[in-house]
Design an enzyme around this catalytic site. Structure first.
Site, PDB file in Angstrom:
ATOM      1  CB  SER A 163      -0.932   0.003   1.213  1.00 13.65           C
ATOM      2  OG  SER A 163      -0.158  -0.109   2.390  1.00 13.65           O
TER       3      SER A 163
ATOM      4  CB  CYS B  86       6.663  -9.675  12.446  1.00 10.06           C
ATOM      5  SG  CYS B  86       5.628  -8.365  11.819  1.00 10.06           S
TER       6      CYS B  86
HETATM    7  N1  SAH Z   1       7.941  -8.436   3.107  1.00 10.39           N
HETATM    8  C1  SAH Z   1       8.649  -7.201   3.387  1.00 10.39           C
HETATM    9  C2  SAH Z   1       8.277  -6.573   4.708  1.00 10.39           C
HETATM   10  C3  SAH Z   1       6.828  -6.236   4.858  1.00 10.39           C
HETATM   11  S1  SAH Z   1       6.541  -5.030   6.077  1.00 10.39           S
HETATM   12  C4  SAH Z   1      10.153  -7.478   3.337  1.00 10.39           C
HETATM   13  O1  SAH Z   1      10.550  -8.626   3.495  1.00 10.39           O
HETATM   14  O2  SAH Z   1      10.914  -6.546   3.186  1.00 10.39           O
HETATM   15  C5  SAH Z   1       4.858  -4.744   5.893  1.00 10.39           C
HETATM   16  C6  SAH Z   1       4.476  -3.949   4.657  1.00 10.39           C
HETATM   17  O3  SAH Z   1       3.047  -3.974   4.596  1.00 10.39           O
HETATM   18  C7  SAH Z   1       4.869  -2.487   4.644  1.00 10.39           C
HETATM   19  O4  SAH Z   1       5.614  -2.235   3.486  1.00 10.39           O
HETATM   20  C8  SAH Z   1       3.533  -1.716   4.566  1.00 10.39           C
HETATM   21  O5  SAH Z   1       3.589  -0.614   3.671  1.00 10.39           O
HETATM   22  C9  SAH Z   1       2.604  -2.763   4.008  1.00 10.39           C
HETATM   23  N2  SAH Z   1       1.170  -2.665   4.330  1.00 10.39           N
HETATM   24  C10 SAH Z   1       0.603  -2.394   5.521  1.00 10.39           C
HETATM   25  N3  SAH Z   1      -0.740  -2.509   5.440  1.00 10.39           N
HETATM   26  C11 SAH Z   1      -1.034  -2.859   4.155  1.00 10.39           C
HETATM   27  C12 SAH Z   1      -2.236  -3.160   3.459  1.00 10.39           C
HETATM   28  N4  SAH Z   1      -3.420  -3.116   4.059  1.00 10.39           N
HETATM   29  N5  SAH Z   1      -2.145  -3.526   2.167  1.00 10.39           N
HETATM   30  C13 SAH Z   1      -0.940  -3.584   1.540  1.00 10.39           C
HETATM   31  N6  SAH Z   1       0.216  -3.325   2.164  1.00 10.39           N
HETATM   32  C14 SAH Z   1       0.191  -2.957   3.438  1.00 10.39           C
END
Ligand code: SAH
Length: 391
Positions: free
Chosen positions: A246, A335
């Site tokens: 997002s 996490c």
């Molecule tokens: N998989 C990534 C880490 C994810 S952290 C890695 O290994 O680097 C969580 C992510 O979820 C963040 O980038 C945040 O922007 C996104 N996020 C949070 N809520 C969301 C939603 N409802 N839909 C899509 N993305 C979202």
């Protein structure tokens, strides 16, 4: 001397390292951030701790015996930093980015340090670790032991508030560099420690990226892709990869990371979307995938929100399972410390049942080995990563 309740003393004897404020029966003359001797209700010494006058965690143990002086603690601190660096040298391969100091798990409560190639970042998370002599000792020892000359302190305003510390900005402590490129499992990523749009990586997923790539294939979807950690690893082995997040700035960084790795990593489709909406639309449209990664942010920030969090995880996993081809691979993470591995597996079983799929587990994983956990401190374990095949 700080006196603690019988309950707290029993917990410490079992190997835990925290005492909550409600268990401090007499703080004596302890001042903010000081090194103190902890004693039980009978006056028997239990060890040495760092005191916080404001946090709910009033005491963090640093030794199971009293320490004679602050100088003795400084010596111990330096030895622990050196040991932490040596431990990572042994076990981190094909990567120059990893957690160097992990607070309680390295017997250094309140300090976290990460290495991104030639830049180290430091977080001092308690009144005690914010003291100049302790911070300098940590930084000196880190620089000496790693040979990395650039150190940036990253400040979490919320944590400084909880610790009743005056506000301050993140900034360079040593050297000149605050930006660099680092390598994880042979892939390049850009890193910016300061500036408007901070970039970085979830270093705790390093080994899980490699595990995902071992099993992934075909058409792959990386949901909550952030700056492309899983997506780039998948793109080395899959026919096509779509990354969903997002956050537009995260996706822009992801695309830059993809370009850094061409031609080994081919074009990835980046989609800015709410994951819940996108998964719903995709499943309504009958989309199918061979591999799906789910790595959402921590839904449960406290015990109270656990039920809502489990519902969120279940919805995501249910939709993903429905969209997986027969034999398709699911890599699913949480996490949230409050969601135990047992809770997470139960949620996954319920999601599989509702999706009318069998999920065969291939691997149950946690954080990478540079984010160790202390068996006696369950709070140090938080990341779950399950790899399975949908039948
Ligand atoms: N998989 C990534 C880490 C994810 S952290 C890695 O290994 O680097 C969580 C992510 O979820 C963040 O980038 C945040 O922007 C996104 N996020 C949070 N809520 C969301 C939603 N409802 N839909 C899509 N993305 C979202």
């Amino acid at each position: 001397m700080v006196a603690v309740s019988a309950r707290a003393a029993a917990r410490l004897r079992d190997g835990h390292v925290w005492v909550y404020r409600s268990d401090v029966t007499d703080p004596g003359t302890a001042s903010a951030g000081s090194l103190v001797t902890v004693k039980d209700h009978r006056g028997k010494p239990l060890g040495a701790a760092l005191y916080s006058s404001s946090s709910q965690i009033a005491l963090r143990m640093v030794a199971n015996r009293p320490l004679a002086s602050r100088a003795e603690w400084l010596t111990l601190l330096r030895q622990r930093v050196a040991a932490a660096v040596a431990y990572r040298k042994e076990l981190v391969k094909d990567s120059d980015a990893y957690r160097v100091l992990f607070s309680e798990a390295d017997l250094l409560p309140g300090v976290i340090a990460d290495r991104y190639n030639d830049v180290l970042t430091l977080q001092a998370l308690t009144q005690a670790m914010d003291a100049d002599d302790l911070r300098s000792a940590v930084v000196d020892e880190l620089v000496t032991q790693t040979g990395v000359a650039n150190v940036v302190e990253r400040v979490e305003p919320r944590i400084r508030e909880l610790e009743a510390l005056p506000a301050k900005d993140s900034g360079l402590l040593r050297g000149t560099k605050t930006e660099t490129a680092f390598t994880l499992n042979g892939l390049k990523f850009a890193y910016q420690a300061l500036g408007g749009q901070k970039t970085g990586a979830f270093l705790d997923q390093r080994e899980n990226y490699a595990a995902a790539a071992r099993h992934a294939r075909g058409r792959a979807l990386d949901v909550f892709c952030y700056e492309g950690g899983f997506a780039l690893h998948l793109a080395r082995v899959c026919e096509s990869v779509t990354g969903v997040d997002s956050s537009l700035p995260a996706l822009e960084a992801a695309e830059r990371n993809q370009k850094l790795n061409e031609p080994a990593v081919r074009e990835i489709e980046w989609l800015e979307a709410n994951a819940f909406d996108l998964l719903k639309d995709y499943s309504t449209a009958g989309e199918q995938f061979d591999t799906i990664v789910l790595d959402p942010p921590a839904f449960a920030r406290s015990k109270r929100t656990l039920e809502t969090a489990i519902r969120g995880y279940k919805e995501l996993n249910l939709r993903a399972l429905k969209m997986l081809k027969s034999g398709g691979v699911l890599v699913t993470c949480s996490c949230s410390h409050h969601v135990s591995e047992a809770d997470f597996l139960a949620m996954l079983a319920a999601a599989a049942a509702d999706a009318h799929r069998n999920l065969r587990l291939i691997e149950k994983r946690g954080a990478a080995q540079d984010h160790p956990m202390l068996l006696s401190v369950p709070e140090t374990a938080y990341l779950k990563c399950v790899v399975g095949t949908a039948l």
